[in-house]
Write an enzyme that holds these catalytic residues in place. Structure first.
Site, PDB file in Angstrom:
ATOM      1  CD  GLU A  53      -2.561   1.865   0.925  1.00  0.00           C
ATOM      2  OE1 GLU A  53      -2.853   3.039   1.177  1.00  0.00           O
ATOM      3  OE2 GLU A  53      -3.113   1.219   0.036  1.00  0.00           O
ATOM      4  CG  ASP A  54       1.026   3.550   2.227  1.00  0.00           C
ATOM      5  OD1 ASP A  54       0.649   4.108   1.211  1.00  0.00           O
ATOM      6  OD2 ASP A  54       0.329   3.231   3.170  1.00  0.00           O
ATOM      7  CG  HIS A 114      -3.509   3.141   5.674  1.00  0.00           C
ATOM      8  ND1 HIS A 114      -4.804   3.437   5.960  1.00  0.00           N
ATOM      9  CD2 HIS A 114      -3.405   3.234   4.335  1.00  0.00           C
ATOM     10  CE1 HIS A 114      -5.457   3.694   4.830  1.00  0.00           C
ATOM     11  NE2 HIS A 114      -4.633   3.574   3.836  1.00  0.00           N
ATOM     12  CB  ILE A 116       5.389   4.797   5.481  1.00  0.00           C
ATOM     13  CG1 ILE A 116       4.841   3.396   5.363  1.00  0.00           C
ATOM     14  CG2 ILE A 116       6.674   4.798   6.275  1.00  0.00           C
ATOM     15  CD1 ILE A 116       5.833   2.468   4.627  1.00  0.00           C
ATOM     16  CG  HIS A 133      -5.959   1.554  10.217  1.00  0.00           C
ATOM     17  ND1 HIS A 133      -6.392   2.818  10.552  1.00  0.00           N
ATOM     18  CD2 HIS A 133      -5.497   1.657   8.952  1.00  0.00           C
ATOM     19  CE1 HIS A 133      -6.198   3.634   9.531  1.00  0.00           C
ATOM     20  NE2 HIS A 133      -5.646   2.960   8.552  1.00  0.00           N
ATOM     21  CG  ASN A 167      -5.449   7.126   3.344  1.00  0.00           C
ATOM     22  OD1 ASN A 167      -4.316   7.065   2.892  1.00  0.00           O
ATOM     23  ND2 ASN A 167      -6.467   6.487   2.799  1.00  0.00           N
ATOM     24  CG  ASP A 168      -0.132   9.345   3.172  1.00  0.00           C
ATOM     25  OD1 ASP A 168       0.724   8.746   3.831  1.00  0.00           O
ATOM     26  OD2 ASP A 168       0.110   9.905   2.080  1.00  0.00           O
ATOM     27  CG  ASN A 223      -6.183   7.930  -0.275  1.00  0.00           C
ATOM     28  OD1 ASN A 223      -5.014   7.609  -0.187  1.00  0.00           O
ATOM     29  ND2 ASN A 223      -7.151   7.031  -0.297  1.00  0.00           N
ATOM     30  CG  ASP A 268      -4.772   4.873  -2.972  1.00  0.00           C
ATOM     31  OD1 ASP A 268      -4.366   5.499  -1.989  1.00  0.00           O
ATOM     32  OD2 ASP A 268      -5.140   3.688  -2.912  1.00  0.00           O
ATOM     33  CG  ASN A 269       0.070   7.912  -1.402  1.00  0.00           C
ATOM     34  OD1 ASN A 269      -0.020   9.112  -1.179  1.00  0.00           O
ATOM     35  ND2 ASN A 269       0.986   7.162  -0.830  1.00  0.00           N
TER      36      ASN A 269
END
Ligand code: NAG
Ligand code: NAG
Ligand code: NAG
Ligand code: NAG
Length: 354
Positions: A53-54, A114, A116, A133, A167-168, A223, A268-269
């Site tokens: 994800e990250d 989630h 970083i 989480h 989220n971030d 996000n 998203d990111n």
């Protein structure tokens, strides 16, 4: 009479919801197919199959990857495995993957990492701030990275009333960061409803030991967040609104919106290419396929590049796109020395030359 009024109100309510739902189908781009855009010399990073994800990369080329996110409504191939932080060295031709050991009394069983963000202090010590989480709540965990041992030492957990559905994050100093909240309701059913209705109730938060405050509001689902190369602007991806907000950062940490760039895909990111200042966005072309996962017709992947974002006409181009046959559910893409590392919410990780 009272019953009739109630019935009429219910009817109006339902038709409004129905209308919003149809609009949501349109917004979620249920029928969109992805046209493939390939890159050269790509290979999948072995041993990462259940999410990346990250990604955050140190100037030296060491990349941290968070894996195994459990998030309501999104697929997860290893629901019983705790999340992990992987380390790879992008200076290697074929980077090998190492899961970082975590010491210092951290509850690894509940780890659900989630976003970083790396913080390097004046003594060159590297800290990782990781959104976690545990039990679907939100905390920010601080770790020290031991480069010799290639391990993480747990230091501290930050919690706050306003640190909800985080989220971030993007860190600026010791315990000082911006964080995005991606949904308002913590109840999964209500948060689905919130998404369908397109409510704009989420925000960006500033956290410091002295002050915690909301600094920007009005996002459907704030996000990814990142800072421009000159550190003057903050870019926030609103995933369900399919856009990027360019915000000016003020001395008191407040953010004001300068412009919004519409991308027509679920952003998203974000990451900034250190070499050019361009923004790279990991995007979900089709929300429906992501929410209703079907291995025979999987969600695809899309990476966009935004050049000259501060000018009248920013240039948006597709760097990579795939229908899910190679890579599913891209969340992030990061550049390092002409190579690109593409991460996903629950699937694999791709490494290519650009
Ligand atoms: C990913 O998850 C699947 C299902 O739990 C498991 O069999 C597989 O070993 C996992 N892969 C890795 C690389 O962790
Ligand atoms: C977003 O990308 C940045 C790199 O720009 C990374 O540090 C961060 O962990 C990512 N976060 C999320 C939630 O995708
Ligand atoms: C995805 O594209 C590949 C060719 O690039 C094709 O063989 C495959 O059938 C496509 N899959 C779907 C689900 O459309
Ligand atoms: C609302 C929206 O973004 N619709 C898009 C869905 O995907 C198709 C195909 O790529 C686009 O043409 C639409 O604009």
């Amino acid at each position: 009479m009272g019953k009739l009024v109630a019935l009429v109100l219910l009817g109006v309510g339902l038709s409004l919801v129905g209308e919003r739902f149809l609009e949501f189908r349109e917004r979620s781009n249920a029928s969109r197919e992805v046209e493939s855009v390939e890159l050269e010399n790509c290979h999948l990073i072995e041993e990462i199959e259940n999410g990346s994800e990250d990604i955050d990369i140190l100037p030296s080329g060491l990349a941290f990857i968070s894996s195994g996110l459990k998030y309501p409504g999104l697929p997860n191939f290893a629901p019983n495995e705790p999340g992990k932080i992987f380390l790879i060295d992008l200076n290697e031709q074929k980077p090998r993957v190492q899961a970082l050991e975590i010491s210092g009394g951290f509850d690894k069983e509940l780890f659900n990492p989630h976003g970083i963000s790396i913080f390097i202090d004046k003594d060159q010590t590297v800290y990782l701030y990781i959104v976690n989480h545990p039990h679907m709540k939100s905390t920010v965990e601080i770790f020290k990275f031991e480069e010799q041992q290639r391990s993480l030492v747990y230091l501290k957990t930050l919690k706050h009333e306003l640190l909800k559905s985080v989220n971030d994050i993007v860190v600026f100093g010791p315990e000082q960061f911006y964080a995005t909240r991606d949904h308002y309701f913590t109840n999964p059913f209500l948060s689905l409803f919130e998404m369908i209705l397109g409510l704009r109730w989420t925000y960006v938060l500033f956290y410091s030991p002295r002050e915690v405050k909301v600094v920007a509001t009005g996002f459907s689902s704030a996000n990814g967040i990142t800072i421009s190369a000159d550190r003057k602007y903050v870019y926030v991806a609103d995933v369900t609104a399919k856009n990027i907000h360019v915000m000016e950062k003020h001395n008191n940490w407040d953010l004001t919106q300068l412009k919004v760039i519409h991308l027509g895909t679920l952003v998203d990111n974000l990451s900034v290419d250190p070499a050019t200042g361009d923004i790279l966005a990991g995007c979900h072309p089709n929300l429906m396929k992501l929410l209703l996962y079907n291995a025979d017709d999987p969600p695809g992947s899309e990476v966009l590049r935004i050049q000259n974002i501060m000018t009248e006409k920013p240039r948006v181009s597709t760097v990579y796109a795939n229908n899910g046959s190679v890579l599913q559910g891209t969340s992030v893409a990061s550049m390092y020395h002409g190579k690109i590392l593409i991460g996903t919410v629950f699937h694999k990780t791709l490494y290519c030359e650009l």
